[in-house]
Enzyme design. Sequence first.
Site, PDB file in Angstrom:
ATOM      1  N   HIS A 277      -3.362  -5.713   1.024  1.00  0.00           N
ATOM      2  CA  HIS A 277      -2.618  -5.930   2.267  1.00  0.00           C
ATOM      3  C   HIS A 277      -2.499  -7.412   2.618  1.00  0.00           C
ATOM      4  O   HIS A 277      -3.403  -7.974   3.239  1.00  0.00           O
ATOM      5  CB  HIS A 277      -3.324  -5.216   3.428  1.00  0.00           C
ATOM      6  CG  HIS A 277      -3.191  -3.737   3.415  1.00  0.00           C
ATOM      7  ND1 HIS A 277      -2.272  -3.063   4.194  1.00  0.00           N
ATOM      8  CD2 HIS A 277      -3.853  -2.783   2.714  1.00  0.00           C
ATOM      9  CE1 HIS A 277      -2.389  -1.755   3.986  1.00  0.00           C
ATOM     10  NE2 HIS A 277      -3.347  -1.561   3.091  1.00  0.00           N
TER      11      HIS A 277
ATOM     12  N   CYS B 297       0.837  -1.195   0.000  1.00  0.00           N
ATOM     13  CA  CYS B 297       0.000   0.000   0.000  1.00  0.00           C
ATOM     14  C   CYS B 297       0.879   1.255   0.000  1.00  0.00           C
ATOM     15  O   CYS B 297       1.515   1.554  -0.989  1.00  0.00           O
ATOM     16  CB  CYS B 297      -0.977  -0.040   1.177  1.00  0.00           C
ATOM     17  SG  CYS B 297      -2.357   1.122   1.033  1.00  0.00           S
TER      18      CYS B 297
ATOM     19  N   GLU C 215      -0.565  -8.687   4.910  1.00  0.00           N
ATOM     20  CA  GLU C 215      -0.420  -8.822   6.366  1.00  0.00           C
ATOM     21  C   GLU C 215      -1.767  -8.797   7.081  1.00  0.00           C
ATOM     22  O   GLU C 215      -1.864  -9.171   8.254  1.00  0.00           O
ATOM     23  CB  GLU C 215       0.494  -7.711   6.910  1.00  0.00           C
ATOM     24  CG  GLU C 215      -0.157  -6.364   7.161  1.00  0.00           C
ATOM     25  CD  GLU C 215      -0.449  -5.557   5.900  1.00  0.00           C
ATOM     26  OE1 GLU C 215      -1.048  -4.470   6.022  1.00  0.00           O
ATOM     27  OE2 GLU C 215      -0.091  -6.010   4.796  1.00  0.00           O
TER      28      GLU C 215
END
Length: 273
Positions: A233, A105, A235
Amino acid sequence: MAKTVKAIVITGNGTNCEREVAAACELAGAECDIVHIAELLTGRTCLDDYHFLNLAGGFLDGDDLGSAKAGANRLTHAKVQNSTETLSDQLQRFIADGKLIMGVCNGFQLMAKMGLLPALGGDYLSQSATLTFNDGGRFEDRWCTLKVDAGSPCVFTRGIDSLYLPVRHGEGKFVADQDVLAAIDRKHLSAVYYCDPETLEPTMEYPLNPNGSLAAIAGICDESGRLFGLMPHPEAYVHRTHHPRWTREELPEEGMGLWLYQNAITFIRDELL
């Protein structure tokens, strides 16, 4: 005994996903330090001591000059105290040593604006692409299906066919000149595309492509495959309870995003240690 992979996540000036990224690195088998940018600028920490650099999501400097632009200027030009080198010098050495970098991002925006991606011809100092405002003119917070280009050199996506990951950004539209886009396509640097979940074909249709990225690009790598940036994302999906339908679907314990970090750790153990 397993070889120790050392990962670093840079924080500060608006980064807000550093803990999630560090947790993903540790779940994948690395030791991970969250390091404030000031620690690097003062010379108390050096990138030379790590194998895997993570540039996490957030809003560097409030996106005041455009997403990650001020951060890109800082990392490119700021000098390390009591040293003749800049942070950019450390980054160039990090890359030359064959180590891995992933930007997610805001981290992807940072890499593009520094010139670390797509870095055609191995030029990691000249910007040739950017991320700009979503076509819809608003912040997008949704989950997207991504198709992985099997022909990509990206070490992070090896063995993966598709991914389901969340996006949350206001400036996620990937833009580049036609000659740059053609080179990215020819070299298979578009590691992941926004796609139709039924056909897994790249799409420009909203909201499947949430920002209008040219060529449906969700993430790109450099020609070595060792530098990778993406807007979704990974994560944020490392365990089944992160999935929006985890109470309604039978899901494996590991979330799809963890695969990217596992591939990175495997590569480092096999190739660098």
